[in-house]
Every structure is written in structure tokens, then in C-alpha cells.
Design an enzyme around this catalytic site. Structure first.
Site, PDB file in Angstrom:
ATOM      1  N   ARG A  51       0.855  -1.186   0.000  1.00  0.00           N
ATOM      2  CA  ARG A  51       0.000   0.000   0.000  1.00  0.00           C
ATOM      3  C   ARG A  51       0.889   1.233   0.000  1.00  0.00           C
ATOM      4  NH1 ARG A  51       1.883   1.741   3.887  1.00  0.00           N
ATOM      5  NH2 ARG A  51       0.802   3.698   3.537  1.00  0.00           N
ATOM      6  N   GLY A  52       0.247   2.408  -0.187  1.00  0.00           N
ATOM      7  CA  GLY A  52       1.013   3.632  -0.371  1.00  0.00           C
ATOM      8  C   GLY A  52       1.140   3.862  -1.869  1.00  0.00           C
ATOM      9  N   ALA A  53       0.845   5.092  -2.297  1.00  0.00           N
ATOM     10  CA  ALA A  53       0.699   5.358  -3.735  1.00  0.00           C
ATOM     11  C   ALA A  53       1.905   4.926  -4.583  1.00  0.00           C
ATOM     12  CB  ALA A  53       0.371   6.838  -3.936  1.00  0.00           C
ATOM     13  N   ARG A  94      -7.382  -0.544  -7.037  1.00  0.00           N
ATOM     14  CA  ARG A  94      -7.641   0.599  -6.145  1.00  0.00           C
ATOM     15  C   ARG A  94      -7.693   1.853  -7.022  1.00  0.00           C
ATOM     16  NH1 ARG A  94      -4.323   1.194  -0.723  1.00  0.00           N
ATOM     17  NH2 ARG A  94      -6.269   2.128  -0.040  1.00  0.00           N
ATOM     18  N   GLN A 201      -2.373   2.546   9.861  1.00  0.00           N
ATOM     19  CA  GLN A 201      -1.078   2.635   9.153  1.00  0.00           C
ATOM     20  C   GLN A 201      -0.059   3.423   9.982  1.00  0.00           C
ATOM     21  OE1 GLN A 201      -4.049   2.971   7.720  1.00  0.00           O
ATOM     22  NE2 GLN A 201      -4.041   2.400   5.570  1.00  0.00           N
ATOM     23  N   ASP A 242      -2.064  10.731  -2.484  1.00  0.00           N
ATOM     24  CA  ASP A 242      -2.421   9.657  -3.421  1.00  0.00           C
ATOM     25  C   ASP A 242      -2.708  10.198  -4.811  1.00  0.00           C
ATOM     26  OD1 ASP A 242      -3.107   8.530  -0.599  1.00  0.00           O
ATOM     27  OD2 ASP A 242      -2.789   6.839  -1.960  1.00  0.00           O
ATOM     28  N   LYS A 253      -4.955   9.967   2.745  1.00  0.00           N
ATOM     29  CA  LYS A 253      -5.665   9.132   3.722  1.00  0.00           C
ATOM     30  C   LYS A 253      -6.727   9.924   4.481  1.00  0.00           C
ATOM     31  CE  LYS A 253      -5.380   5.650   4.287  1.00  0.00           C
ATOM     32  NZ  LYS A 253      -6.376   4.777   3.582  1.00  0.00           N
TER      33      LYS A 253
END
Ligand code: MRU
Length: 351
Positions: A51-53, A94, A201, A242, A253
Site C-alpha cells: 500500500r502507499g501510492a 484501487r 497505518q 495519493d 488518507k
């Protein structure tokens, strides 16, 4: 000047397979998993194993290669069609972080336009481009850290949200790269780490990274941020992104927008750190960004333990939009961009 500490690399391309650190198991277990198919990569992104752009963009690129490397098509037109199917499938995992489609478009350009070469050669060129995307992200994040680190003064108390470190990128991170860079120079007194409900997170991942890097930090519940700001205990806020639109509006987020309002109310600078690949110059403003809605169970239960009465309904947007008016500056690999964002993005990136 402090000595350099261990950096986190959670994505590896080894012997023709993708190996990632499963972020859902952190901080208790450091488990690396192998991904052999595009379907497995899709699942890993959807379930936030990765995860994380920027990290999603990198893994998506390798996932694309996994989906085309055994394609049976031998003529270019059929191969392009096959590749587009793989691209669309991965893109459906996503929707909010633009880095995924940015990477996939880069690879589709290789598939479509690479001069000459048969299908076999194009497959090889796609792999090389995926490795480039990965390597370039590491360099980009290092530069973001150097640029953002210059905003810190001695004894800075910085607040951050979600996880924007090595786990969320190829290495170093974005907002967290600025923080660790400033820490190397001895400028960080404390990092206030928002726990980042519902999936924690901040509590699970950012604390884990800061601990490894030896950066002083304190975990807070998300709703404590305003109280700390009002008490004069926060000198700046830095978050990741993002997707950033042409005018500087930023999706990040859920909870980021709230922080930006609190920072503005308390005259605290609010910075966003992100690479060029997170800036979507095709969108005019944040209202056009698709916000991912995730399952209700992430809110009504934690780790499968219900935290609300059975049958409770929940609403779970994973991101929100911070309007550009609330952002003091955007830290990129090319430098720190101040408003007017549209004009200054064009100047700095030539787009
Ligand atoms: O749902 P997540 O954990 O993928 O959300 C991540 C964030 O919002 C990060 O702040 C953003 O992707 C930047 S990561 C360098």
C-alpha cells in the site's frame, strides 16, 4: 549530524518473481510473500499487503509484466490487446492513487510504441521499464527527503498521518523521507504519529519505521491532533498524497483534510510531499478524484474482533480531499512548489 540508519525496502524483483513484505502482518511479523501472477498482485494491492501510492505503482508495474510475459500472442496487435486487458484489470484494484495508472500507462507506451522488435523483445523492454520505475522511485524519494528536510529548523515537532515511508515507496518514502532527512541533521525533536484509523497505518507502520530509523516519536489518537496544535506543540504537519490535481487539491488518507483545517486554524504550516507521478495534470480539481470506499467491517471490527454491536452499519471512505488553499507547499523531487500550483507545476515539471 547523525549516522545513517537502515532504510526499508519492501519490494524486490528476484529471479523473475516479485517478493513483497506483507504489510498486513506488521509490526508483529516481518513476512515476505512471493507473487507469481497478476491475480496475486491485484489481491495484494486490494488487501493492502502492499500500500502507499508509489509502492502500488511499482508493484503494479511488475504485476503487468507477470501478466504479459507468458502471453501466447505473436502478432503485435493481438499482444497490445492482451496487454490492455492486463492493464485494465490491475487498474481496477484501487482507484484513488494515480501512481498505479501512471506506471501502467508508461508500460502500455512501451508495448504500443517501442520501435521495432517482436513480441518477445517488447516483453523484455516492459520488464526493463518496470525495473526503471522502481529504481527511479528510490532516487525520487531521496530527493524529496533532501528538499523537504530543508524546511525543518532545530527542535522541530512535526505531525504526520498514515504511512509515507519506505514501506509505501521503493525506499525512503515521501513525507517520512523529509522527516528522516531532518532527523539526520539533528532537527527533529519529536514526531507526532497519528494512529490513522481504521487500519492503523500510523500505529502499525510509521512507528515501526521510525523506531528502526531511531527517530523520536509519540503515537497519538487521530482526534488528539487539534488539542496538541492548540497547545503549541506542533510546528508543522507533513503528509503524503495519493493524487494531486492541477490546482494542488490533494487526495490522501482519510483524516488529512481535518488536519489541514486544524493546521490553518492554528497557523501551522501544512506540507504535502509527493513525487511527480502523484500529480494528475489531467484533473482540474479534487472534486474529480474518485475516492475509494472500503468495506464496513474495517470500521465495525478490528482484526476480526467486533468493536460495535452486530448489525451496525458503517461508512468507510479511504481518502479525503484537502483543498489547495490549506496547503502551504508541495514538496517534490524537483523542489518545493508554492501556490499558484498549476503555474508552478508547469514551470518546474515542464508539463
Ligand atoms: O490506504 P493506503 O494505506 O494505501 O493510503 C496511503 C496514503 O494515504 C499515503 O499517505 C499516500 O499513499 C502516500 S504514500 C508515500
Amino acid at each position: 549530524m547523525k549516522t545513517a540508519t537502515e532504510t526499508i525496502q519492501a519490494i524486490h524483483w528476484l529471479d523473475d518473481k516479485l517478493v513483497i513484505l506483507d504489510q498486513t502482518k506488521l509490526p508483529h511479523k516481518e513476512v515476505f510473500v512471493e507473487l507469481h501472477t497478476t491475480g496475486q498482485v491485484w489481491e495484494a494491492i486490494k488487501q493492502l499487503k502492499v500500500r502507499g501510492a508509489p509502492a502500488i505503482g511499482i508493484v503494479g508495474a511488475y504485476g503487468f509484466y507477470l501478466g504479459i510475459k507468458n502471453a501466447v500472442e505473436t502478432d503485435i496487435e493481438s499482444f497490445i490487446k492482451h496487454s490492455q486487458g492486463v492493464c485494465d484489470f490491475l487498474n481496477s484494484s484501487r482507484p484513488t492513487a494515480v501512481n498505479l495508472s501512471w506506471s501502467l500507462n508508461r508500460l502500455m507506451n512501451v508495448v504500443r510504441t517501442h520501435q521495432g522488435g517482436d513480441v518477445g523483445e517488447r516483453k523484455q523492454q516492459v520488464l526493463e521499464e518496470a525495473i526503471n520505475i522502481h529504481q527511479q522511485d528510490r532516487e525520487t524519494c531521496k530527493s524529496i527527503g533532501e528538499n523537504g528536510g530543508s524546511l525543518f529548523k532545530e527542535s522541530t515537532r512535526v505531525l504526520t498521518h498514515c504511512n509515507t515511508g519506505g514501506l509505501a515507496t521503493g525506499e525512503f518514502g515521501t513525507a517520512l523521507s523529509c522527516i528522516t532527512h531532518a532527523h539526520q541533521k539533528g532537527f527533529v525533536e519529536n514526531v507526532w504519529v497519528d494512529e490513522t484509523r481504521p487500519l492503523l497505518q500510523g500505529a502499525r507502520l510509521t512507528t515501526w519505521e521510525l523506531q528502526k530509523a531511531g527517530v523520536p516519536h509519540s503515537l497519538i489518537v487521530d482526534s488528539a491532533a487539534g488539542f496538541l496544535m492548540k497547545q503549541g506543540k506542533v510546528d508543522m504537519v507533513i503528509v503524503g498524497a495519493d493524487r494531486i490535481t492541477k490546482n494542488g487539491d490533494t487526495a490522501n488518507k482519510i483524516g488529512t483534510y481535518t488536519l489541514s483545517v486544524l493546521a490553518r486554524e492554528n497557523n501551522i504550516p501544512f506540507y504535502v510531499a509527493a513525487p511527480r507521478s502523484t500529480i494528475d495534470m489531467d484533473l482540474e480539481n479534487g472534486g474529480q478524484i474518485e475516492i475509494e470506499l472500503r468495506g464496513e467491517a474495517e470500521v465495525t471490527a478490528f482484526n476480526d474482533n467486533p468493536s460495535s454491536p452486530e448489525g451496525t452499519r458503517a461508512f468507510n471512505p479511504a481518502f479525503d480531499i484537502t483543498p489547495h488553499q490549506n496547503i502551504s507547499a508541495i514538496i517534490t523531487e524537483k523542489g518545493i512548489v508554492y501556490p499558484d500550483y498549476e503555474k508552478n507545476f508547469s514551470e518546474i515539471f515542464g508539463t
